[in-house]
Motif scaffolding. Structure first.
Motif, short mmCIF file in Angstrom:
data_model
loop_
_atom_site.label_atom_id
_atom_site.label_comp_id
_atom_site.label_asym_id
_atom_site.label_seq_id
_atom_site.Cartn_x
_atom_site.Cartn_y
_atom_site.Cartn_z
N GLU A 242 4.40 14.27 -20.64
CA GLU A 242 4.29 12.98 -21.33
C GLU A 242 3.47 11.99 -20.50
O GLU A 242 3.63 11.89 -19.29
N THR A 243 2.56 11.25 -21.14
CA THR A 243 1.79 10.23 -20.45
C THR A 243 2.69 9.03 -20.15
O THR A 243 3.37 8.52 -21.04
N MET A 244 2.68 8.60 -18.87
CA MET A 244 3.58 7.52 -18.46
C MET A 244 2.84 6.50 -17.61
O MET A 244 1.89 6.83 -16.88
N LYS A 245 3.26 5.25 -17.72
CA LYS A 245 2.69 4.15 -16.95
C LYS A 245 3.28 4.13 -15.53
O LYS A 245 4.47 4.41 -15.34
N ILE A 246 2.45 3.77 -14.56
CA ILE A 246 2.89 3.64 -13.18
C ILE A 246 2.97 2.17 -12.83
O ILE A 246 1.98 1.44 -12.98
N PRO A 247 4.11 1.67 -12.37
CA PRO A 247 4.20 0.23 -12.07
C PRO A 247 3.35 -0.15 -10.87
O PRO A 247 3.14 0.65 -9.95
N ASP A 248 2.83 -1.36 -10.91
CA ASP A 248 2.04 -1.91 -9.80
C ASP A 248 2.93 -2.89 -9.03
O ASP A 248 3.31 -3.92 -9.55
N PHE A 249 3.25 -2.53 -7.79
CA PHE A 249 4.14 -3.37 -6.99
C PHE A 249 3.38 -4.46 -6.23
O PHE A 249 4.00 -5.26 -5.55
N GLY A 250 2.07 -4.46 -6.34
CA GLY A 250 1.30 -5.48 -5.64
C GLY A 250 0.18 -4.89 -4.83
O GLY A 250 0.09 -3.71 -4.61
N GLU B 232 0.84 -1.19 0.00
CA GLU B 232 0.00 0.00 0.00
C GLU B 232 0.88 1.25 0.00
O GLU B 232 0.58 2.24 -0.69
N ALA B 233 1.97 1.21 0.76
CA ALA B 233 2.90 2.34 0.79
C ALA B 233 3.49 2.62 -0.59
O ALA B 233 3.62 3.77 -1.02
N ALA B 234 3.83 1.55 -1.31
CA ALA B 234 4.36 1.71 -2.67
C ALA B 234 3.28 2.29 -3.60
O ALA B 234 3.58 3.12 -4.47
N ALA B 235 2.03 1.88 -3.39
CA ALA B 235 0.94 2.39 -4.22
C ALA B 235 0.67 3.87 -3.97
O ALA B 235 0.13 4.56 -4.84
N TYR B 236 1.03 4.37 -2.79
CA TYR B 236 0.90 5.79 -2.48
C TYR B 236 2.09 6.59 -3.04
O TYR B 236 1.94 7.75 -3.41
N THR B 237 3.27 5.97 -3.05
CA THR B 237 4.50 6.69 -3.35
C THR B 237 4.86 6.70 -4.84
O THR B 237 5.27 7.73 -5.39
N ALA B 238 4.72 5.55 -5.50
CA ALA B 238 5.14 5.42 -6.89
C ALA B 238 4.45 6.40 -7.84
O ALA B 238 5.11 6.94 -8.75
N PRO B 239 3.14 6.68 -7.69
CA PRO B 239 2.51 7.60 -8.65
C PRO B 239 3.16 8.98 -8.69
O PRO B 239 3.26 9.59 -9.76
N GLY B 240 3.62 9.46 -7.55
CA GLY B 240 4.27 10.77 -7.53
C GLY B 240 5.63 10.74 -8.20
O GLY B 240 6.01 11.70 -8.91
N ILE B 241 6.37 9.67 -8.01
CA ILE B 241 7.69 9.55 -8.64
C ILE B 241 7.56 9.59 -10.15
O ILE B 241 8.30 10.29 -10.85
N VAL B 242 6.57 8.85 -10.68
CA VAL B 242 6.36 8.83 -12.12
C VAL B 242 5.80 10.17 -12.61
O VAL B 242 6.16 10.65 -13.69
N ALA B 243 4.92 10.78 -11.81
CA ALA B 243 4.35 12.08 -12.19
C ALA B 243 5.43 13.14 -12.32
O ALA B 243 5.37 13.99 -13.23
N HIS B 244 6.42 13.11 -11.44
CA HIS B 244 7.51 14.09 -11.56
C HIS B 244 8.29 13.87 -12.85
O HIS B 244 8.65 14.85 -13.53
N GLN B 245 8.53 12.63 -13.22
CA GLN B 245 9.22 12.36 -14.48
C GLN B 245 8.38 12.84 -15.67
O GLN B 245 8.92 13.38 -16.64
N SER B 246 7.06 12.68 -15.58
CA SER B 246 6.19 13.17 -16.64
C SER B 246 6.29 14.69 -16.77
O SER B 246 6.37 15.22 -17.89
#
Length: 426
Positions: free
Chosen positions: A418-426, A398-412
């Motif tokens: 640019e539209t980018m996929k967010i990995p699902d860690f589980g 759940e912590a990864a699901a909260y954190t990863a979207p922001g990391i990818v959003a910053h890269q976007s």
């Protein structure tokens, strides 16, 4: 203006006189009433039952706390199933604060020495964000369960490292995301689980925090970890609303950042040019959400969300201290005709009093605490999860699901949206 010119602007002309126009509006109203009758009925909004806490175990979790600023704002010493057995900070003043708050004489100024203390079952990591991954992993490898301040990590690779450490060691990891444990969020989650929203097809969350520039330097004028921090690398106060309330993961994003070339944005350890970033996300359910994180904005501080469903919508308190409200479609009521002659659905607005979630905690924790009362809830959730031998609500996935979207959003945002996929860690 001629009648024909009026017609071009959508006004009735000679071909549709006043009487016919009124008949047309009446027909629209009847059609709207029919649609309303076909719409699913909204369930009655009932406060969920809160089961008062009762102590079922005498087990005591021995915890050590590292980080004497934020780490001193929790209530570990008040929980009947917890004892603070060690504290740590490199600064003597903050170490002294930890010792005083938690009534613990066993203090360390070195993290490695602290981890070797044999009188700890768990560690609370409340140090600067860039240290979270390394310290959490080291603590788990030393045989300690971990609760960590947000964010979980600063990159996707760091998230993977924390997850791998839980798999290798079998230790529990929890992220102390305050937004998830506010009463308004806990209530919204329960309403979604009851089906009260119907389908949440759009949601929004915003974390606005003007004035953080005061924390960009320490007392000696040296840069702190907050200097130039990309807004989307600190996303969990917003994602910690969206993910649990919708019950869906965030899977895609495009984001736009804004900066004004300030000295802080020209020179920082993150090479970050943005004060503020707004992201538009797609969820695993195919729905949409918008997240706004701003460090420099002419608006009141905000840490809130709003969720729009086809049966009910839930609007959290705004910075102007307006009430938390819900809107529900009322079945069987006449469709309202607005001032322009158009049918308008009849949605009932309610100011809703939140349930008293303090009852689910031990009595010593039923006190005011930081971030909207979330600190006591976080304290209780971590300790009770270890006592009961279950996963905490905000576990490592759940912590990864909260954190990863922001990391990818910053890269976007760095790539101009640019539209980018967010990995699902589980």
């Amino acid at each position: 203006m001629t009648e024909r010119e009026n017609s071009r602007l959508g006004e009735p002309d000679g071909a549709l006189g006043r009487r016919e126009f009124i008949k047309g509006v009446a027909g629209m109203a009847a059609g709207g009433a029919m649609l309303s009758a076909l719409a699913p009925a909204a369930r009655a909004l009932e406060a969920p039952a809160i089961k008062p806490w009762t102590q079922t175990s005498d087990k005591v979790i021995r915890i050590g706390i590292v980080g004497g600023r934020f780490g001193a704002t929790f209530q570990w010493h008040l929980h009947p199933n917890c004892k603070v057995t060690a504290v740590c900070d490199i600064r003597p003043d903050r170490l002294a604060t930890l010792q005083k708050v938690y009534q613990c004489e066993n203090g360390y100024d070195n993290f490695d020495s602290f981890l070797k203390d044999g009188q700890m079952d768990a560690v609370g990591v409340f140090t600067p964000a860039p240290l979270h991954k390394d310290q959490a992993v080291a603590a788990m490898k030393a045989g300690k369960h971990v609760i960590s301040a947000v964010p979980m990590g600063m990159s996707l690779e760091e998230l993977e490292a924390v997850i791998e450490a839980t798999r290798e060691t079998g230790m529990t990891y929890m992220m102390a995301e305050t937004s998830r444990f506010r009463a308004s969020t806990m209530h919204a989650v329960q309403l979604r689980e009851q089906g009260t929203f119907g389908t949440i097809f759009y949601s929004e969350a915003e974390y606005h925090h003007e004035g953080l520039i005061k924390l960009f330097s320490d007392e000696k004028g040296q840069p702190t970890w907050r200097r130039g921090l990309p807004p989307m690398l600190y996303p969990t106060h917003s994602t910690g609303l969206i993910v649990p309330v919708t019950g869906e993961r965030l899977t895609e994003v495009y984001a736009i950042g804004w900066g004004d070339g300030h000295d802080v944005l020209r020179v920082n350890d993150y090479n970050n040019p943005f004060w503020n970033t707004n992201g538009f996300f797609k969820t695993s359910g195919g729905h949409s959400c918008r997240i706004s994180i701003c460090w420099h904005i002419a608006a009141g501080g905000a840490d809130r969300g709003q969720f729009y469903g086809d049966r009910m919508s839930y609007i959290m308190q705004r910075p102007d201290q307006s009430d938390t409200v819900v809107y529900r479609i009322r079945q069987g009521h006449d469709v309202v005709i607005d001032s322009d002659g158009y049918p308008e659905g009849d949605a009932k607005r309610d100011i809703y009093e939140l349930p008293d979630y303090s009852l689910q905690m031990p009595e010593p924790l039923r006190i005011r605490s930081g971030h909207g009362g979330s600190h006591t809830q976080i304290t209780h959730e971590f300790i009770s999860s270890l006592v009961d031998g279950r996963k905490p609500i905000v576990d490592v996935y759940e912590a990864a699901a909260y954190t990863a979207p922001g990391i990818v959003a910053h890269q976007s945002a760095l790539r101009g949206g640019e539209t980018m996929k967010i990995p699902d860690f589980g």
